[in-house]
Design a protein around this motif. Structure first.
Motif, PDB file in Angstrom:
ATOM      1  N   ARG A  18       6.728  -3.287  10.447  1.00 42.69           N
ATOM      2  CA  ARG A  18       7.349  -3.664   9.181  1.00 42.69           C
ATOM      3  C   ARG A  18       6.448  -4.626   8.430  1.00 42.69           C
ATOM      4  NH1 ARG A  18      12.117  -2.572   7.664  1.00 42.69           N
ATOM      5  NH2 ARG A  18      13.572  -1.435   8.978  1.00 42.69           N
ATOM      6  N   GLY A  19       6.448  -4.529   7.101  1.00 43.76           N
ATOM      7  CA  GLY A  19       5.630  -5.430   6.302  1.00 43.76           C
ATOM      8  C   GLY A  19       6.217  -5.584   4.915  1.00 43.76           C
ATOM      9  N   ARG A  20       5.406  -6.063   4.002  1.00 43.97           N
ATOM     10  CA  ARG A  20       5.843  -6.232   2.611  1.00 43.97           C
ATOM     11  C   ARG A  20       5.320  -5.068   1.781  1.00 43.97           C
ATOM     12  NH1 ARG A  20       4.154 -10.989   4.427  1.00 43.97           N
ATOM     13  NH2 ARG A  20       2.062 -10.812   3.506  1.00 43.97           N
ATOM     14  N   ALA A  21       6.158  -4.570   0.903  1.00 45.13           N
ATOM     15  CA  ALA A  21       5.784  -3.410   0.086  1.00 45.13           C
ATOM     16  C   ALA A  21       4.936  -3.826  -1.109  1.00 45.13           C
ATOM     17  CB  ALA A  21       7.047  -2.715  -0.408  1.00 45.13           C
ATOM     18  N   PHE A  22       3.992  -2.956  -1.492  1.00 45.63           N
ATOM     19  CA  PHE A  22       3.338  -3.075  -2.799  1.00 45.63           C
ATOM     20  C   PHE A  22       3.091  -1.650  -3.285  1.00 45.63           C
ATOM     21  CE2 PHE A  22      -0.259  -3.012   0.148  1.00 45.63           C
ATOM     22  CZ  PHE A  22      -1.215  -2.225  -0.488  1.00 45.63           C
ATOM     23  N   GLY A  23       2.571  -1.526  -4.500  1.00 47.81           N
ATOM     24  CA  GLY A  23       2.379  -0.176  -5.027  1.00 47.81           C
ATOM     25  C   GLY A  23       3.708   0.415  -5.465  1.00 47.81           C
ATOM     26  N   ALA A  24       3.886   1.704  -5.237  1.00 48.17           N
ATOM     27  CA  ALA A  24       5.075   2.401  -5.717  1.00 48.17           C
ATOM     28  C   ALA A  24       6.215   2.354  -4.702  1.00 48.17           C
ATOM     29  CB  ALA A  24       4.718   3.855  -6.007  1.00 48.17           C
ATOM     30  N   ALA A  25       7.437   2.513  -5.192  1.00 48.16           N
ATOM     31  CA  ALA A  25       8.589   2.707  -4.306  1.00 48.16           C
ATOM     32  C   ALA A  25       8.606   4.189  -3.949  1.00 48.16           C
ATOM     33  CB  ALA A  25       9.880   2.305  -4.998  1.00 48.16           C
ATOM     34  N   ALA A  26       8.206   4.513  -2.716  1.00 48.71           N
ATOM     35  CA  ALA A  26       8.075   5.917  -2.323  1.00 48.71           C
ATOM     36  C   ALA A  26       8.071   6.035  -0.810  1.00 48.71           C
ATOM     37  CB  ALA A  26       6.774   6.497  -2.890  1.00 48.71           C
ATOM     38  N   THR A  27       8.293   7.255  -0.327  1.00 50.27           N
ATOM     39  CA  THR A  27       8.218   7.549   1.103  1.00 50.27           C
ATOM     40  C   THR A  27       7.313   8.760   1.277  1.00 50.27           C
ATOM     41  OG1 THR A  27      10.463   6.736   1.429  1.00 50.27           O
ATOM     42  CG2 THR A  27       9.560   8.158   3.154  1.00 50.27           C
TER      43      THR A  27
END
Length: 384
Positions: A18-27
């Motif tokens: 687990r980490g912190r998101a960056f960039g787009a909200a996507a899977t």
């Protein structure tokens, strides 16, 4: 930390980071791999060879010099996801126009930071390449693992057709993309006019723009053709040489390219790199196999068996050519990787055909591999 900023990468074996998101909200799902380059993240993100892959960078901080439109290798990021230890909160470079965070957000690609990239790298080195799911959306760990398991992988899949040129075109006809071509007197022996440009057909299996720049810089007029172009169409164009580019996926899956190249190497001086090298391998009737975790980085030592010279090369590939099979079909293995002794180059005894498994247009050495372009020029000049 709200849900909106959580990011996750889950592997097919059930491991989750687990980490912190960056960039787009996507899977996205893809094959997880790692790259050991210290710089060049922009080239890596936009290199079509990474189509279908989630790339982890081993360098601890990425993004400090930003992104600029001149250094892209294609029309946008091609990775499925990007995993880093720390994404730089500031970009500091006179050429920077955008942060990596915004660049990936615009391109719809998810990134995660704040994960133990060393652990991911060691995991892939021990276990081998693995399928994974990266998500910056609110999905459960179990669902992410499930999605990773369901990714079909790279074996037997043709990803080239997703990234090749849609139609043939003349690359940079005004020749604005590279410095003027000059040759040091000693390098070209014989009746070669250093001012002469030779017309070549470049087969685009997912090429990086800098390859075309290098070819142009070394005296070629570059005409790009889609991967599915037939040998007959190339013959109608009547080039003085043929170049075979890099590209993504399993080299054994692009059967149409094997057939075309088998025909072309009978008629034209040919130079291939990366996937192009592997396609020549198949065209000769030899095989390729999947490496445990591939070679991706700017520090791969390659030894030329004919000269004894060692070059530091940039590489990005997950497959390699089988040495015994190549020698059986009469190819000469010219170069090997000093880390694992895999094939890094070959030539034909009886025809002007040679290829390498690395990226001679990238500049880790910084110019260790430039002589390859000079060799190609001499070869084309001799046969023109």
């Amino acid at each position: 930390m709200g849900h909106s900023t959580a990011g996750i990468i889950a592997f097919e074996d059930g491991t989750v980071f687990r980490g912190r998101a960056f960039g787009a909200a996507a899977t996205n799902v893809g094959e997880a791999c790692f790259n050991t380059s210290l710089t060049g993240y922009q080239e890596i993100l936009t290199d079509p060879s990474y189509f279908s892959q989630i790339v982890t960078m081993t360098a601890v901080q990425i993004g400090n010099y930003g992104i600029n439109p001149e250094d892209v290798e294609s029309d946008g990021p091609k990775v499925k996801g990007f995993v880093v230890r720390e994404i730089s909160p500031v970009t500091s470079n006179w050429r920077s126009r955008q942060s990596v965070q915004d660049y990936l957000a615009d391109a719809g690609i998810p990134g995660i930071e704040g994960v133990d990239t060393r652990a991911i790298t060691k995991k892939l080195r021990v276990t081998g390449a693995m399928n994974a799911c990266i998500s910056t959306e609110n999905i459960s760990e179990s669902e992410a693992v499930e999605r990773a398991k369901n990714f079909g992988g790279l074996l037997g899949v043709d990803f080239v057709k997703e990234v090749t040129a849609k139609e043939a075109y003349h690359w940079d006809p005004e020749q604005t993309q590279s410095k003027p071509f000059t040759v040091v007197g000693t390098e070209l022996k014989g009746p070669v006019d250093p001012e002469k440009r030779y017309k070549i057909a470049a087969m685009d299996f997912g090429a990086k723009q800098s390859i075309y720049r290098k070819l142009q810089h070394h005296g070629f007029d570059v005409h790009v053709f889609p991967a599915t172009t037939s040998a007959e169409e190339i013959r109608e164009f009547n080039p003085e040489g043929v170049f075979l580019s890099n590209g993504p996926g399993d080299p054994s899956a692009v059967k149409y390219a094997h057939k075309t190249v088998k025909n072309l190497i009978e008629h034209y001086p040919t130079f291939g790199i990366c996937l192009g090298h592997q396609i020549i391998t198949h065209a000769l009737g030899a095989e390729t196999f999947k490496l445990k975790f591939g070679h991706r980085g700017g520090n791969q030592p390659v030894k030329n068996l004919e000269t004894g010279k060692v070059s530091i090369t940039a590489q990005n590939h997950g497959f390699a050519s089988t040495r015994e099979a190549l020698e059986k079909v009469g190819a000469v293995v010219t170069e090997v990787n000093l880390n694992d002794d895999t094939v890094e180059g070959l030539r034909l005894k009886d025809r002007p055909v040679f290829c390498v498994q690395y990226h001679p247009e990238a500049a880790p050495g910084p110019n260790d591999a430039d002589p390859l372009f000079i060799d190609f020029y001499k070869m084309v000049a001799e046969h023109a």
